[in-house]
Design a protein around this motif. Sequence first.
Motif, short mmCIF file in Angstrom:
data_model
loop_
_atom_site.label_atom_id
_atom_site.label_comp_id
_atom_site.label_asym_id
_atom_site.label_seq_id
_atom_site.Cartn_x
_atom_site.Cartn_y
_atom_site.Cartn_z
N GLU A 188 34.97 37.14 41.17
CA GLU A 188 33.72 36.43 41.47
C GLU A 188 33.71 35.95 42.92
O GLU A 188 32.68 36.01 43.60
CB GLU A 188 33.54 35.25 40.52
N ALA A 189 34.86 35.48 43.39
CA ALA A 189 34.97 35.00 44.78
C ALA A 189 34.74 36.13 45.77
O ALA A 189 34.31 35.89 46.91
CB ALA A 189 36.34 34.36 45.01
N TYR A 190 34.99 37.37 45.34
CA TYR A 190 34.78 38.52 46.22
C TYR A 190 33.40 39.15 46.06
O TYR A 190 33.10 40.16 46.71
CB TYR A 190 35.83 39.60 45.93
N GLY A 191 32.57 38.60 45.19
CA GLY A 191 31.22 39.12 45.01
C GLY A 191 31.09 40.21 43.96
O GLY A 191 30.02 40.78 43.77
N ALA A 192 32.18 40.49 43.24
CA ALA A 192 32.13 41.47 42.15
C ALA A 192 31.70 40.77 40.87
O ALA A 192 31.68 39.54 40.78
CB ALA A 192 33.50 42.12 41.97
N THR A 193 31.37 41.58 39.87
CA THR A 193 31.02 41.06 38.55
C THR A 193 32.16 41.35 37.59
O THR A 193 32.38 42.52 37.23
CB THR A 193 29.73 41.72 38.02
N PRO A 194 32.93 40.34 37.19
CA PRO A 194 34.03 40.59 36.27
C PRO A 194 33.51 40.87 34.86
O PRO A 194 32.54 40.26 34.41
CB PRO A 194 34.83 39.29 36.30
N VAL A 195 34.15 41.80 34.18
CA VAL A 195 33.78 42.17 32.83
C VAL A 195 35.03 42.03 31.95
O VAL A 195 36.06 42.65 32.23
CB VAL A 195 33.25 43.61 32.75
N SER A 196 34.94 41.22 30.93
CA SER A 196 36.08 41.03 30.02
C SER A 196 36.01 42.05 28.90
O SER A 196 35.04 42.09 28.14
CB SER A 196 36.07 39.61 29.45
N LEU A 197 37.03 42.89 28.84
CA LEU A 197 37.12 43.93 27.81
C LEU A 197 38.55 43.99 27.30
O LEU A 197 39.49 43.84 28.08
CB LEU A 197 36.78 45.30 28.39
N PRO A 198 38.75 44.23 26.01
CA PRO A 198 40.11 44.55 25.55
C PRO A 198 40.58 45.82 26.24
O PRO A 198 39.80 46.76 26.44
CB PRO A 198 39.93 44.77 24.04
N LEU A 199 41.84 45.86 26.60
CA LEU A 199 42.36 47.02 27.33
C LEU A 199 42.10 48.36 26.63
O LEU A 199 41.73 49.33 27.28
CB LEU A 199 43.85 46.84 27.61
N PRO A 200 42.27 48.45 25.30
CA PRO A 200 42.01 49.74 24.66
C PRO A 200 40.56 50.22 24.79
O PRO A 200 40.29 51.41 24.63
CB PRO A 200 42.36 49.47 23.18
N SER A 201 39.62 49.30 25.09
CA SER A 201 38.21 49.67 25.23
C SER A 201 37.88 50.16 26.64
O SER A 201 36.77 50.66 26.87
CB SER A 201 37.32 48.47 24.91
N LEU A 202 38.81 50.02 27.56
CA LEU A 202 38.50 50.31 28.96
C LEU A 202 38.16 51.78 29.19
O LEU A 202 37.22 52.10 29.93
CB LEU A 202 39.67 49.89 29.85
N THR A 203 38.91 52.68 28.60
CA THR A 203 38.68 54.11 28.82
C THR A 203 37.25 54.50 28.45
O THR A 203 36.54 55.15 29.23
CB THR A 203 39.68 54.95 28.01
N ASP A 204 36.81 54.09 27.29
CA ASP A 204 35.46 54.42 26.84
C ASP A 204 34.41 53.74 27.71
O ASP A 204 33.40 54.36 28.08
CB ASP A 204 35.28 53.99 25.38
N SER A 205 34.65 52.49 28.06
CA SER A 205 33.68 51.75 28.89
C SER A 205 33.56 52.36 30.28
O SER A 205 32.47 52.41 30.85
CB SER A 205 34.12 50.28 29.01
N LEU A 206 34.67 52.85 30.83
CA LEU A 206 34.64 53.50 32.14
C LEU A 206 33.89 54.83 32.07
O LEU A 206 33.07 55.14 32.94
CB LEU A 206 36.06 53.71 32.65
N SER A 207 34.14 55.59 31.03
CA SER A 207 33.49 56.91 30.90
C SER A 207 31.98 56.77 30.70
O SER A 207 31.21 57.64 31.12
CB SER A 207 34.09 57.69 29.73
N LYS A 208 31.54 55.67 30.09
CA LYS A 208 30.11 55.46 29.84
C LYS A 208 29.42 54.67 30.94
O LYS A 208 28.21 54.42 30.86
CB LYS A 208 29.93 54.73 28.50
N GLY A 209 30.18 54.24 31.96
CA GLY A 209 29.59 53.50 33.05
C GLY A 209 29.31 52.04 32.74
O GLY A 209 28.59 51.37 33.49
N VAL A 210 29.87 51.54 31.64
CA VAL A 210 29.73 50.12 31.33
C VAL A 210 30.39 49.28 32.43
O VAL A 210 29.93 48.20 32.79
CB VAL A 210 30.35 49.79 29.95
#
Length: 351
Positions: A188-210
């Motif tokens: 947040e301090a760098y101007g990004a939007t943090p997204v809280s996801l369980p680690l196992p969900s990251l692959t699918d979220s990245l592939s879908k552009g979440v």
Amino acid sequence: MKLKATALVLAALAMAGCTEDVATAPSAASGEKVVLKVSHFWPATAMAQKKVLEPWCQTIEQQSQGQMVCQFYPAMQLGGTPQQLFDQVMDGVADIVFSLPGNNAGRFPSMEVMELPFLTRDAESSSRVAWQIYEEFGQKDFANLKPLAFNVHDRGQFHNNVRPITKIEDLKGLKLRAPTRLTNKMLEAYGATPVSLPLPSLTDSLSKGVVDGYVLPWEVVPTLKLHEMTKYHSEINEPDPVLYSTLFTIAMNKQRYNSLPDNLKKIIDDNSGADFSASIGKAWDDELAPARAHAVDNGNAINTIDSAEVKRFEEAAKKVESDWISEMNAKGYDGQAMVNRAKELVAAAAK
């Protein structure tokens, strides 16, 4: 007579029930085989089991001449979620767990100091520091557990699919998965939007552009095959401090430990603490180069953020540290003393 007999039976049952309540953990007589249930959230093939837990268990089995052995329950095979691992070990569902204190925000506040931005150096020396911070500041937080080790991972880095990150401004607007509460605040301090996801969900979220990307150490990237779906990796490397770290701990059920005969307690104690913590950190450090090679072999773009720009990142992250100190002070801890001591120990250990 019947009434008297009934009363005696009820009294016996009551005593049996009372005994069960008091005996919160099975005892182990000298010579009796002890099987320790070891639970964690990684797959059985992950480094955490293969290069940390299994060698440790082999050592205690050898030193106890087979009297003490481990039974592994990877990938939450005992049920529940990763956030429940500490409850499971305190309740005796598991005897030993390997997890992240940060999964239970606010529960173990003293050790969160190790997750402040730009605090740590290499994982081996900083993991040794983590154990010392526990000894000096964290024992109250972990009073209901028997910690065996604390460690941090190899260098956390930026990974994304939008653009190379060479300066703070490149982070503006990016949706990035972050692993900890303090990493969220840093982004947040760098101007990004943090997204809280369980680690196992990251692959699918990245592939879908979440999410556009993530901050993670290299060791995790090939485990989730993230190098196959990530375009840009931006590193902060030595001699600059680490962008961020996540703290892990291996903890044992306290009653289970107390139930062991003295010779087995000594084996546990001899293989716990600062040296064990440092060895776990080294295992993470050793995985950095081979894990990074997957991204290189895949042809991904990798850049290093120069030291002058790193200073700007550090300056922007200072608010995360000052806010954390204020939070700790409000909870009755000396936040500034904890930060000062952690920085002092990290600097000394990295020499």
